[in-house]
Design a protein around this motif. Structure first.
Motif, mmCIF file in Angstrom:
data_model
loop_
_atom_site.group_PDB
_atom_site.id
_atom_site.type_symbol
_atom_site.label_atom_id
_atom_site.label_comp_id
_atom_site.label_asym_id
_atom_site.label_seq_id
_atom_site.Cartn_x
_atom_site.Cartn_y
_atom_site.Cartn_z
ATOM 1 N N ASN A 674 0.639 -1.228 -0.061
ATOM 2 C CA ASN A 674 0.006 0.109 0.009
ATOM 3 C C ASN A 674 1.070 1.252 -0.005
ATOM 4 O O ASN A 674 0.652 2.370 0.695
ATOM 5 C CB ASN A 674 -1.003 0.121 1.289
ATOM 6 N N ASN A 675 1.863 1.346 -0.662
ATOM 7 C CA ASN A 675 2.753 2.135 -0.719
ATOM 8 C C ASN A 675 3.514 2.720 0.148
ATOM 9 O O ASN A 675 4.389 3.793 0.497
ATOM 10 C CB ASN A 675 2.137 3.516 -1.505
ATOM 11 N N VAL A 676 3.527 1.843 1.261
ATOM 12 C CA VAL A 676 4.595 1.960 2.304
ATOM 13 C C VAL A 676 5.747 0.906 2.221
ATOM 14 O O VAL A 676 5.481 -0.484 2.043
ATOM 15 C CB VAL A 676 3.908 1.753 3.782
ATOM 16 N N TYR A 677 6.857 1.502 2.306
ATOM 17 C CA TYR A 677 8.158 0.500 2.190
ATOM 18 C C TYR A 677 8.531 0.198 3.540
ATOM 19 O O TYR A 677 8.050 0.745 4.643
ATOM 20 C CB TYR A 677 9.355 1.280 1.715
ATOM 21 N N ARG A 678 9.035 -1.158 3.574
ATOM 22 C CA ARG A 678 9.239 -1.874 4.823
ATOM 23 C C ARG A 678 10.730 -2.342 4.943
ATOM 24 O O ARG A 678 10.904 -3.156 3.841
ATOM 25 C CB ARG A 678 8.142 -3.046 5.024
ATOM 26 N N PHE A 679 11.409 -2.099 6.086
ATOM 27 C CA PHE A 679 12.580 -2.879 6.266
ATOM 28 C C PHE A 679 12.276 -3.578 7.449
ATOM 29 O O PHE A 679 11.450 -3.327 8.478
ATOM 30 C CB PHE A 679 13.776 -1.868 6.280
ATOM 31 N N GLY A 680 13.325 -4.760 7.577
ATOM 32 C CA GLY A 680 13.175 -5.542 8.696
ATOM 33 C C GLY A 680 14.717 -5.736 9.306
ATOM 34 O O GLY A 680 15.730 -5.641 8.539
ATOM 35 N N ILE A 681 14.923 -5.501 10.692
ATOM 36 C CA ILE A 681 16.295 -6.018 11.207
ATOM 37 C C ILE A 681 15.883 -7.318 12.432
ATOM 38 O O ILE A 681 15.050 -7.002 13.140
ATOM 39 C CB ILE A 681 16.725 -4.922 12.193
ATOM 40 N N LEU A 682 16.802 -8.117 12.154
ATOM 41 C CA LEU A 682 16.367 -9.624 12.710
ATOM 42 C C LEU A 682 17.345 -9.614 13.850
ATOM 43 O O LEU A 682 18.395 -9.228 13.793
ATOM 44 C CB LEU A 682 16.875 -10.611 11.765
ATOM 45 N N LEU A 683 16.781 -9.840 15.207
ATOM 46 C CA LEU A 683 17.646 -10.099 16.226
ATOM 47 C C LEU A 683 17.657 -11.665 16.688
ATOM 48 O O LEU A 683 16.694 -12.023 16.931
ATOM 49 C CB LEU A 683 16.899 -9.194 17.351
ATOM 50 N N LYS A 684 18.692 -12.042 17.073
ATOM 51 C CA LYS A 684 18.831 -13.590 17.513
ATOM 52 C C LYS A 684 19.614 -13.516 18.858
ATOM 53 O O LYS A 684 20.752 -12.699 18.946
ATOM 54 C CB LYS A 684 19.706 -14.363 16.576
ATOM 55 N N TYR A 685 19.196 -14.000 19.829
ATOM 56 C CA TYR A 685 19.791 -13.952 21.212
ATOM 57 C C TYR A 685 19.358 -14.855 22.013
ATOM 58 O O TYR A 685 18.209 -15.375 21.998
ATOM 59 C CB TYR A 685 19.392 -12.570 21.740
ATOM 60 N N LYS A 686 20.299 -15.145 23.031
ATOM 61 C CA LYS A 686 19.768 -15.975 24.048
ATOM 62 C C LYS A 686 19.312 -15.574 25.195
ATOM 63 O O LYS A 686 18.062 -16.006 25.831
ATOM 64 C CB LYS A 686 21.267 -16.678 24.561
ATOM 65 N N LYS A 687 19.818 -14.485 25.795
ATOM 66 C CA LYS A 687 19.196 -13.655 26.845
ATOM 67 C C LYS A 687 19.651 -12.445 26.721
ATOM 68 O O LYS A 687 20.872 -11.994 26.618
ATOM 69 C CB LYS A 687 19.742 -14.167 28.220
ATOM 70 N N GLU A 688 18.878 -11.379 26.672
ATOM 71 C CA GLU A 688 19.199 -9.940 26.605
ATOM 72 C C GLU A 688 18.194 -9.279 27.729
ATOM 73 O O GLU A 688 17.157 -9.002 27.160
ATOM 74 C CB GLU A 688 18.905 -9.564 25.294
ATOM 75 N N LEU A 689 18.817 -8.812 28.917
ATOM 76 C CA LEU A 689 17.949 -8.360 29.561
ATOM 77 C C LEU A 689 17.426 -6.891 29.388
ATOM 78 O O LEU A 689 16.479 -6.343 29.675
ATOM 79 C CB LEU A 689 18.535 -8.163 31.027
ATOM 80 N N ASP A 690 18.301 -6.147 28.622
ATOM 81 C CA ASP A 690 18.221 -4.786 28.191
ATOM 82 C C ASP A 690 17.368 -4.466 27.071
ATOM 83 O O ASP A 690 16.765 -3.628 26.739
ATOM 84 C CB ASP A 690 19.319 -4.073 27.716
ATOM 85 N N LEU A 691 16.966 -5.876 26.364
ATOM 86 C CA LEU A 691 16.260 -5.609 24.964
ATOM 87 C C LEU A 691 15.048 -4.784 25.081
ATOM 88 O O LEU A 691 14.892 -3.750 24.386
ATOM 89 C CB LEU A 691 16.068 -6.978 24.526
ATOM 90 N N LYS A 692 14.167 -5.278 25.915
ATOM 91 C CA LYS A 692 12.900 -4.175 26.027
ATOM 92 C C LYS A 692 12.961 -2.798 26.237
ATOM 93 O O LYS A 692 12.309 -1.991 25.489
ATOM 94 C CB LYS A 692 11.840 -4.817 26.708
ATOM 95 N N LYS A 693 13.822 -2.697 26.980
ATOM 96 C CA LYS A 693 14.150 -1.343 27.560
ATOM 97 C C LYS A 693 14.860 -0.320 26.295
ATOM 98 O O LYS A 693 14.282 0.768 25.975
ATOM 99 C CB LYS A 693 15.171 -1.249 28.781
ATOM 100 N N VAL A 694 15.949 -0.957 25.744
ATOM 101 C CA VAL A 694 16.188 -0.444 24.359
ATOM 102 C C VAL A 694 15.411 -0.269 23.399
ATOM 103 O O VAL A 694 15.371 1.056 22.776
ATOM 104 C CB VAL A 694 17.758 -1.197 24.104
ATOM 105 N N LEU A 695 14.625 -1.349 23.228
ATOM 106 C CA LEU A 695 13.627 -0.994 21.726
ATOM 107 C C LEU A 695 12.508 -0.001 22.333
ATOM 108 O O LEU A 695 12.258 0.822 21.540
ATOM 109 C CB LEU A 695 12.855 -2.325 21.701
ATOM 110 N N LYS A 696 12.098 0.131 23.500
ATOM 111 C CA LYS A 696 11.241 0.902 24.017
ATOM 112 C C LYS A 696 11.603 2.423 23.613
ATOM 113 O O LYS A 696 11.019 3.338 23.150
ATOM 114 C CB LYS A 696 10.921 0.743 25.572
ATOM 115 N N GLU A 697 12.838 2.763 24.160
ATOM 116 C CA GLU A 697 13.392 3.993 24.208
ATOM 117 C C GLU A 697 13.520 4.471 22.576
ATOM 118 O O GLU A 697 13.462 5.495 22.052
ATOM 119 C CB GLU A 697 14.757 4.154 24.739
#
Ligand code: ADP
Ligand code: ZN
Ligand code: ZN
Length: 719
Positions: A674-697
Motif C-alpha cells: 500500500n505504498n509503504v516501504y518496509r525494512f526489517g532488522i532481525l535479532l537473535k539472542y539467548k538472553k538479553e535483559l536490556d532488550l525491551k528497554k532499548v527497543l522502547k526507547e
C-alpha cells in the motif's frame, strides 16, 4: 472530578491518557473502564476512562467531557490488566491492546453504530374472569413460559385488550441475532485408557495455573478429552474457553460441543458485527458457560474461568501479525495465571518450541499415541513425481488417479489438498518474462480465472487480465502455476462424472460460505473436496478414505527457517483427515523430493524423529528454540529517508545490545505494501535483559516523527 481518558490517535503516534473534567451532571455515571466522549483538537473522540482523580494542580487548560457512553464498564479489572501486560510485553500501544479485545460495537471509535436489538415479550400480570378467547392467550403463555408480542397478536387479537386491562404486561428483552440451527447428536464415548490418563492428569490440577502440552496424533480423541474436562469444570461452577485456529474449524467443533453442552457462545470472524456484539454481551452477562472462538476470543470477558484449551496450538493463526502483535497462547497463559486454572495446548504436531518447552518441564507433556475407537492410522504412499511425470498427462500421478477411481466406485469421499504456501498462480509473458505486479505493493498479481482478473492479495488492487505484454508487445501470455481453479478443471476432465467442490479464498469470501461447503460435503453431496491449507486442520469427515496432497514440497523451499516444520505439519495434519471412521484410510503424497526427511518422516507419522532431526538444523542455524528471534519492522512512505534511518537504527542497536546477533537491515517481503516501504532488522539472542528497554526507547525516540513507524515482532511466526 477529573478523569484520565485513553483515546485512539494512532495516526499521530500518540499513546497516552489525557485529563478531562467531569461536570456534576455526569459525575455519578463515571466508572473506570467505561467509554466517554471527549473533545480533542476540534473533534469529538471516544475514549476509555482509566483513572479517576479528585484534584489536579493546574486546572486551567482542562476541558469538560461531552458525554458518557456506557453504563457498565466494558473493560473490567482483568481486561484492564491484560491490556497493560500486552502493551508492555509486545511494545504495542496501550490503546491498540484494548481495542483488539473488543467487538467493533464496543471499540472506542466513532462512526459506526451497532445497535442492540430488542424483542417485546408478553407476561401475565394478574388473573381475572376472562372470555374463552382471552383465556386461550393465558393458557398459551402458561404453556410456553414466555411469548413474543408480535406472535401472539398474529394468532389472537384480544392480546391488546388484555394489555389495556393490565392483565398482561409487556417486557422488552435483548434479542440475540445468531440463530443456531439444529444440532446433530454426537455420541458420548467413555474414555479409553490413554485418554483417561490425560483426563486425570488435568483434573488433578484444576485449581492451578499449569500449562499442559497434549501431544496426540490426529484422531486420537483429543476433542473427546476436552469435552470431558469441560464437563467437570462446569460441574464445579466455572467456565471454559476453547480456541480453535480458524473459522472452518469453529463450526464443526461447535456442533460437537453444542450437542452435549448448553450455554455456548461463539466468536469468530465469520460473524457479522451485530452477531459478534450479541455473543459478546451474552458472555459478559454470564450467560455463556463455554466460549469457542478464534484468536481474539482469548479476550472473551468470561469470569471465573476453569480451563483454557487451545486446539491445534501449532498454528500460525494464534499469532497476530499487526499491532498489537500478540500471541493468543501468551495471553492464555496470563489469563490462566489470573484465574488459577490449567491451560491445555493440544496438537498432533506441536511447534518445535512448544515440544522443547515440554522436554524442559516448562509444560507438562501428555500423550495420545493411538487413534481412538478402532480407527487405524492411514496407509501413506509417497509418489515420486519425477518418475511419474514421464507418463502422466495431468497433475495427477497414476497412483493417485487409480485410487481416486477406486474410491469413487465405492462411494467414498476424497480430499485433495493444493499446497499453496509461498506460491500462487500468475500470468507471464513467455517472450520476455514480464509478470504483472501490483502498483501499490511489491508483489505479483494473482490470476483469478472465474472473474478473468488479476488481483493483489495484499491490498485488493484488481486489474483486467492482460492479453498483450506491455513491455515487449508479444501476445504469448501464459498462466503459470496451478491454482485450485485449474485443478478443478483437470479433475472434471479426468473424472467426468465426479462431483467436486472447491474451498479456497475465492469460494469462501462470502459470509457463511465455509460452513455451506463443509456441510454439503459432510452430507455427501460431493465426492471430492478440493482445497488449500484451509482443509488441512481438524476437520472430521467420517466418509473420507483418501487424501491426496498435490505438491507436498511447494512449502519446502520457501525462505523461512520453519519451512521444513511447516511441510511436516501440513502433511501430518491433512493425512490425519483420512480414515477417521471404520474404513481404513489412504494418503497419497505427490512430491519431487520423495527422500526429504520432512516428507518421509511425516509419511511414517514419526514426530519425534522429525523433532530430533530438525533440532540439529536449528542449533546449527542459531534458530529457535535455541535462540530467541525477534524482528524490528521499520516502515515509511519515504524511501530515501527510510533507507538512511534503518542504518542508523541498526547502529544504535549494535552499540546498546551486546549479546545479540543482528542481521540486516533487509527489505521485507513484500517490500512495499500500500505504498509503504518496509525494512526489517532481525535479532537473535539467548538472553538479553536490556532488550525491551532499548527497543522502547527507540520507539519513543521516533514517536514524534510521523514519517516513520517502528514496530517489534517478538517470536514472529513468519520469518
Ligand atoms: P482428535 O481431536 O484427536 O483429532 P477426535 O476427538 O476428533 O480426535 O476423535 C476422533 C474420532 O474418534 C471421533 O470420531 C471421535 O468421536 C472418536 N472417539 C473419540 N474418543 C473415543 C473413544 N473413547 N472411543 C471411541 N471413539 C472415540
Ligand atoms: Zn513481454
Ligand atoms: Zn497491492
Amino acid at each position: 472530578m477529573y478523569i484520565k481518558v485513553l483515546v485512539e490517535l494512532s495516526a499521530f503516534n500518540i499513546d497516552k491518557c489525557f485529563t478531562y473534567h467531569v461536570n456534576d451532571g455526569l459525575k455519578d455515571k463515571i466508572k473506570i473502564g467505561i467509554r466517554v466522549l471527549v473533545p480533542f483538537n476540534n473533534q469529538e473522540l471516544e475514549g476509555f476512562v482509566l483513572e479517576i482523580i479528585d484534584e489536579v494542580s493546574d486546572s486551567m487548560e482542562i476541558k469538560d467531557i461531552l458525554d458518557v457512553i456506557d453504563s457498565e464498564a466494558i473493560l473490567n479489572d482483568e481486561l484492564l490488566w491484560l491490556g497493560r501486560k500486552i502493551s508492555d510485553e509486545t511494545l504495542s500501544t496501550l490503546i491498540s491492546s484494548y481495542q483488539v479485545m473488543l467487538p467493533r460495537a464496543l471499540k472506542a471509535k466513532n462512526g459506526h453504530k451497532i445497535n442492540i436489538k430488542y424483542q417485546t415479550l408478553v407476561e401475565i400480570d394478574h388473573l381475572e374472569e376472562l372470555s374463552d378467547k382471552q383465556q386461550q392467550i393465558i393458557d398459551k403463555i402458561n404453556e410456553k413460559g414466555k411469548c413474543l408480542y408480535s406472535e401472539l397478536k398474529k394468532i389472537n387479537s384480544s392480546v391488546d385488550t388484555l394489555l389495556k386491562k393490565g392483565i398482561l404486561r409487556k417486557r422488552e428483552i435483548e434479542e440475540y441475532r445468531l440463530n443456531i440451527e439444529d444440532i446433530p447428536r454426537y455420541p458420548v464415548y467413555s474414555l479409553n485408557e490413554e485418554q483417561n490418563r490425560v483426563y486425570l492428569a488435568v483434573i488433578k490440577e484444576l485449581n492451578h495455573a499449569k500449562t499442559f502440552l497434549l501431544h496426540g496424533i490426529t484422531g486420537s480423541g483429543k476433542t473427546e478429552v476436552y469435552m470431558q474436562i469441560m464437563d467437570e469444570v462446569i460441574k464445579n461452577g466455572k467456565t471454559c474457553l476453547l480456541l480453535v485456529p480458524e473459522i472452518t474449524l469453529t463450526n464443526q467443533i461447535f456442533k460437537r460441543i453444542a450437542s452435549r453442552f448448553q450455554d455456548i457462545a461463539v466468536l469468530h470472524s465469520g460473524l457479522s458485527d451485530g452477531e459478534r456484539y450479541d455473543e459478546y454481551r451474552r458472555i459478559k452477562k454470564g450467560e455463556a458457560k463455554i466460549v469457542i472462538g478464534a484468536r481474539s476470543s482469548v479476550f472473551a470477558p468470561l469470569e471465573n474461568i476453569g480451563v483454557i484449551i487451545i486446539d491445534e496450538c501449532h498454528t500460525d493463526s494464534y499469532q497476530q501479525d499487526v499491532m498489537p502483535r500478540y500471541s493468543a497462547i501468551d495471553v492464555a497463559e496470563y489469563r490462566s495465571a489470573y484465574h488459577h486454572c490449567p491451560l491445555i495446548l493440544g496438537s498432533a504436531t506441536p511447534t518445535l518450541l512448544q515440544y522443547a518447552k515440554s522436554s524442559k518441564g516448562l509444560y507438562q507433556l501428555l500423550e495420545l499415541k493411538k487413534r481412538a475407537g478402532n480407527a487405524k492410522i492411514p496407509e501413506i504412499t509417497i509418489c515420486d513425481m519425477i518418475k511419474e511425470k514421464k507418463t502422466a498427462k495431468t497433475i495427477f500421478s497414476e497412483t493417485l488417479t487409480t485410487k481416486i477411481k477406486e474410491k469413487l466406485l465405492l462411494g467414498e469421499q476424497i480430499l485433495l489438498l493444493q499446497n499453496r504456501r509461498g506460491y500462487s498462480s500468475s500470468i507471464m509473458c513467455l517472450n520476455c518474462g514480464y509478470t504483472m505486479k501490483c502498483p501499490n505493493c511489491d508483489i505479483t498479481l494473482t490470476y483469478h480465472k472465474n472473474k478473468d482478473i488479476m488481483r493483489c492479495h495484499y491490498c485488493g488492487y484488481a486489474n483486467k487480465k492482460i492479453t498483450v505484454c506491455p513491455k515487449c508487445h508479444s501476445e504469448d501470455i501464459r498462466e503459470l502455476g496451478m491454482g485450485t481453479e485449474k485443478i478443478e478443471e483437470d479433475i472434471k476432465r479426468v473424472f467426468p462424472a465426479v462431483r467436486v467442490i472447491r474451498m479456497d479464498l475465492d469460494t469462501t469470501s462470502k459470509k457463511g460460505s465455509h460452513e455451506k461447503i463443509i456441510s454439503s460435503f459432510e452430507r455427501g453431496e460431493y465426492d471430492i473436496l478440493l482445497g488449500t491449507q484451509m482443509i488441512s486442520k481438524g476437520l472430521d469427515f467420517p466418509n473420507v478414505t483418501l487424501v491426496g496432497i498435490l505438491q507436498a514440497d511447494a512449502s519446502l523451499f520457501i525462505p523461512s527457517y520453519r519451512s521444513c516444520e511447516n511441510t511436516f505439519d501440513l502433511i501430518s495434519q491433512v493425512a490425519g483427515r483420512s480414515g477417521r471412521n471404520k474404513r481404513p484410510g489412504e494418503v497419497v503424497i505427490q512430491t519431487f523430493n520423495p527422500d526429504h526427511y520432512a516428507i518421509t518422516l511425516a509419511s511414517k507419522n514419526d514426530y519425534i524423529s522429525f523433532y530430533k532431526e530438525e533440532m540439529k538444523n536449528r542449533l546449527v542455524g542459531k534458530y529457535p528454540p535455541f535462540f530467541y528471534l525477534s524482528q524490528v519492522i521499520i516502515k515509511s512512505r519515504d524511501y530515501d529517508f527510510l533507507s538512511r534511518e534503518v542504518n542508523k537504527i541498526k547502529n544504535i542497536l549494535e552499540s546498546r545490545l551486546s549479546n545479540m546477533i543482528i542481521i540486516g537491515p533487509s527489505t521485507l517481503h513484500p517490500f512495499k505494501v500500500n505504498n509503504v516501504y518496509r525494512f526489517g532488522i532481525l535479532l537473535k539472542y539467548k538472553k538479553e535483559l536490556d532488550l525491551k528497554k532499548v527497543l522502547k526507547e527507540m520507539i519513543n525516540h521516533y514517536k514524534s516523527n510521523n514519517k516513520i513507524k517502528i514496530e517489534v515482532s517478538f517470536n514472529p511466526s513468519d520469518i
